[in-house]
Design a protein around this motif. Structure first.
Motif, PDB file in Angstrom:
ATOM      1  N   ALA A   1     -20.188  76.562  23.878  1.00  0.00           N
ATOM      2  CA  ALA A   1     -20.884  77.844  23.648  1.00  0.00           C
ATOM      3  C   ALA A   1     -20.301  78.221  22.474  1.00  0.00           C
ATOM      4  CB  ALA A   1     -20.759  78.569  24.942  1.00  0.00           C
ATOM      5  N   PRO A   2     -21.012  79.422  21.722  1.00  0.00           N
ATOM      6  CA  PRO A   2     -20.449  80.173  20.983  1.00  0.00           C
ATOM      7  C   PRO A   2     -19.228  80.751  21.389  1.00  0.00           C
ATOM      8  CG  PRO A   2     -22.998  80.248  20.813  1.00  0.00           C
ATOM      9  CD  PRO A   2     -22.402  79.603  22.178  1.00  0.00           C
ATOM     10  N   LEU A   3     -18.357  80.984  20.238  1.00  0.00           N
ATOM     11  CA  LEU A   3     -17.053  81.662  20.628  1.00  0.00           C
ATOM     12  C   LEU A   3     -17.205  82.966  21.401  1.00  0.00           C
ATOM     13  CD1 LEU A   3     -13.982  81.583  20.691  1.00  0.00           C
ATOM     14  CD2 LEU A   3     -13.964  82.508  18.269  1.00  0.00           C
TER      15      LEU A   3
ATOM     16  N   GLU B   1     -19.410  84.174  23.159  1.00  0.00           N
ATOM     17  CA  GLU B   1     -20.062  83.854  24.511  1.00  0.00           C
ATOM     18  C   GLU B   1     -19.208  82.977  25.382  1.00  0.00           C
ATOM     19  OE1 GLU B   1     -23.651  81.315  26.614  1.00  0.00           O
ATOM     20  OE2 GLU B   1     -23.919  82.023  24.501  1.00  0.00           O
TER      21      GLU B   1
ATOM     22  N   VAL C   1     -16.038  74.795  22.520  1.00  0.00           N
ATOM     23  CA  VAL C   1     -16.581  75.736  21.583  1.00  0.00           C
ATOM     24  C   VAL C   1     -17.480  75.578  20.483  1.00  0.00           C
ATOM     25  CG1 VAL C   1     -14.171  76.137  20.240  1.00  0.00           C
ATOM     26  CG2 VAL C   1     -16.006  77.849  20.372  1.00  0.00           C
ATOM     27  N   ARG C   2     -18.505  76.310  20.195  1.00  0.00           N
ATOM     28  CA  ARG C   2     -19.369  75.767  18.926  1.00  0.00           C
ATOM     29  C   ARG C   2     -18.897  76.732  17.924  1.00  0.00           C
ATOM     30  NH1 ARG C   2     -24.280  75.309  22.482  1.00  0.00           N
ATOM     31  NH2 ARG C   2     -24.592  73.360  22.825  1.00  0.00           N
ATOM     32  N   LEU C   3     -18.514  76.319  16.840  1.00  0.00           N
ATOM     33  CA  LEU C   3     -18.300  77.265  15.737  1.00  0.00           C
ATOM     34  C   LEU C   3     -19.053  77.008  14.447  1.00  0.00           C
ATOM     35  CD1 LEU C   3     -14.180  76.454  15.733  1.00  0.00           C
ATOM     36  CD2 LEU C   3     -15.458  78.728  16.576  1.00  0.00           C
ATOM     37  N   ASP C   4     -19.214  78.242  13.581  1.00  0.00           N
ATOM     38  CA  ASP C   4     -20.112  78.001  12.310  1.00  0.00           C
ATOM     39  C   ASP C   4     -19.144  77.949  11.104  1.00  0.00           C
ATOM     40  OD1 ASP C   4     -22.374  78.884  13.576  1.00  0.00           O
ATOM     41  OD2 ASP C   4     -22.011  80.807  13.456  1.00  0.00           O
TER      42      ASP C   4
ATOM     43  N   GLN D   1     -11.787  78.326  12.890  1.00  0.00           N
ATOM     44  CA  GLN D   1     -11.215  79.724  13.415  1.00  0.00           C
ATOM     45  C   GLN D   1      -9.658  79.294  13.546  1.00  0.00           C
ATOM     46  OE1 GLN D   1     -12.349  82.774  14.362  1.00  0.00           O
ATOM     47  NE2 GLN D   1     -14.494  82.448  13.898  1.00  0.00           N
TER      48      GLN D   1
ATOM     49  N   THR E   1     -14.047  71.186  20.037  1.00  0.00           N
ATOM     50  CA  THR E   1     -14.735  72.130  19.079  1.00  0.00           C
ATOM     51  C   THR E   1     -15.978  71.215  18.716  1.00  0.00           C
ATOM     52  OG1 THR E   1     -13.474  71.580  17.046  1.00  0.00           O
ATOM     53  CG2 THR E   1     -12.882  73.356  18.402  1.00  0.00           C
TER      54      THR E   1
ATOM     55  N   TYR F   1     -19.217  71.823  15.386  1.00  0.00           N
ATOM     56  CA  TYR F   1     -19.507  72.893  14.263  1.00  0.00           C
ATOM     57  C   TYR F   1     -20.962  72.627  14.072  1.00  0.00           C
ATOM     58  CZ  TYR F   1     -14.746  73.642  13.033  1.00  0.00           C
ATOM     59  OH  TYR F   1     -13.554  73.948  12.954  1.00  0.00           O
ATOM     60  N   ALA F   2     -21.670  73.910  13.893  1.00  0.00           N
ATOM     61  CA  ALA F   2     -22.958  73.960  13.690  1.00  0.00           C
ATOM     62  C   ALA F   2     -23.615  72.773  12.755  1.00  0.00           C
ATOM     63  CB  ALA F   2     -23.567  75.386  13.080  1.00  0.00           C
TER      64      ALA F   2
END
Length: 414
Positions: free
Chosen positions: A291-293, A295, A322-325, A328, A351, A353-354
């Motif tokens: 999920a996005p960070l 969320e 975690v999904r990251l753009d 981090q 992790t 990435y988009a």
């Protein structure tokens, strides 16, 4: 005759650096209770008893304490255990003379006579019932390493060498047994059609060799107790050829199915029934995400708080995905802060990435590859590609696999 079938204990295993001794202890206590309740004649342990060829002392103590306790509890019980690909065959066999006094047989290697015939006698074990009458014969087939089934006399074909072992052992067993006695095989191998559990099973494919066919075990064999694949399953829908699976989940990919041992009942040469006995899970493995960070942090906040009266050793192992753009730098700190006071134990952050798809292939929070998620062959292939700019060819992979086996054999010396 009643038999228990279990495998892939992996005593001494770590889950991303966290030891599993408590969970193994809970399983072995449960197994002792099950043995006492059901009073089987035989316990089969189909390889990968330890997680490494040089297991920690605590893991070895677990095994030998269990054997002593099982014998004291049920003096008529016969135990047969074989080495798997994670085990050292010589280490498994080292205490064999002592263990035979506890009605325990430990087989780690196959040996050949001077005329090129298999030393089948050491691999054929009588299985008596509680009255001492021989009801079956066990065909013990530890993990077959290339050095054991190839050579000047046997030839260089690994699969053909494996075939010779099975042919000669089954033939010897059929000559030895009396009418009404069953043949029970115990083997550690990857059979064709078996469903692999990701992340926790070391590949057994050697060079260009394929998984083994179930036809190696002809109809004269009443039951085949397999080890290596951690998911309980039949092979090609054959009732008599089974993987019992591992007793605890050895990776997060094993969360979804219930772990078990198998109880096998035979009447003479006939297989009567196979019943699973589900193993209570002492410690759950839990995944949150992907999920996005933002969320994900909310989901972590909703996890149960620590109960000060609860057993800390039973807190679930947690993997966070975690999904990251974008990267981090303080990702771990944010996640650990969200988990303060929560009744879980964080062991891994994954992790993705988009635009880069699913990062399930072992990427950690730095976008790097977790080495423990890759086989030696995969690491070698990646290194070859990085150095030479092309995919490694099949012959080089085969040569690497042979070299790897030689190194592992050297590492097995106690």
């Amino acid at each position: 005759m009643r038999l228990f079938h279990t495998s892939d204990w992996h005593l001494g295993q770590n889950l991303h650096g966290q030891e599993r001794d408590f969970e193994h202890g809970c399983f072995l206590s449960w197994l002792l209770g099950r043995l006492n309740a059901r009073q089987p004649d035989v316990l089969l342990i189909a390889g990968d008893i330890f997680d490494t060829v040089n297991p920690p002392v605590k893991a070895q103590e677990r095994l030998y304490d269990f054997i002593v306790n099982a014998h004291e509890q049920q003096p008529s019980l016969t135990i047969v255990m074989i080495a798997g690909n994670h085990d050292s065959g010589s280490r498994i066999e080292l205490p064999a003379p002592l263990m035979r006094r506890l009605r325990t047989h430990a087989l780690g290697r196959v040996l050949w006579l001077d005329d090129g015939q298999l030393d089948a006698e050491r691999l054929l074990l009588p299985l008596p019932d509680k009255h001492g009458d021989i009801r079956a014969w066990c065909l013990a087939l530890p993990f077959l390493r290339p050095a054991e089934v190839t050579g000047p006399i046997l030839g260089d074909n690994y699969l053909r060498g494996i075939g010779q072992v099975h042919e000669q052992l089954i033939a010897a067993a059929n000559r030895k047994r009396q009418p009404g006695q069953a043949l029970i095989a115990i083997s550690h191998a990857h059979m064709a059609g078996g469903s692999v559990s990701e992340d926790s099973e070391r590949s057994l494919i050697i060079g260009n060799a394929e998984a083994l066919p179930a036809s190696l075990f002809d109809a004269s064999v009443t039951y085949v107790a397999l080890g290596h694949l951690h998911k309980p399953q039949k092979v090609n829908s054959e009732e008599r050829i089974r993987y019992s699976g591992s007793p605890i989940p050895l990776s997060f990919s094993e969360i979804a199915y219930q772990h078990q041992i198998l109880e096998i009942n035979c009447a003479g040469e006939e297989l009567i029934s196979i019943e699973p006995a589900l193993i209570p899970r002492a410690v759950n493995l839990q995944r949150v995400g992907p999920a996005p960070l933002a969320e994900l942090l909310l989901q972590l906040n909703d996890l149960p708080n620590i109960d000060l009266l609860a057993d800390v050793d039973r807190q679930p192992w947690l993997e966070v995905r975690v999904r990251l753009d974008e990267p981090q730098p303080d990702l771990r700190q944010q996640i650990e802060t969200a988990l303060q006071g929560k009744a879980v134990r964080l062991v891994r952050i994954g992790t993705e990435y988009a635009g880069k798809g699913d990062g399930e292939g072992g990427e950690n929070d730095d976008g790097l590859i977790d080495l423990d998620q890759l086989s030696p062959q995969e690491l070698f292939s990646r290194a070859w590609l990085d150095n030479y700019g092309s995919e490694v060819d099949e012959q080089t992979l085969k040569d690497f696999a042979t070299l790897l086996q030689d190194v592992q054999l050297e590492g097995e010396q106690p």
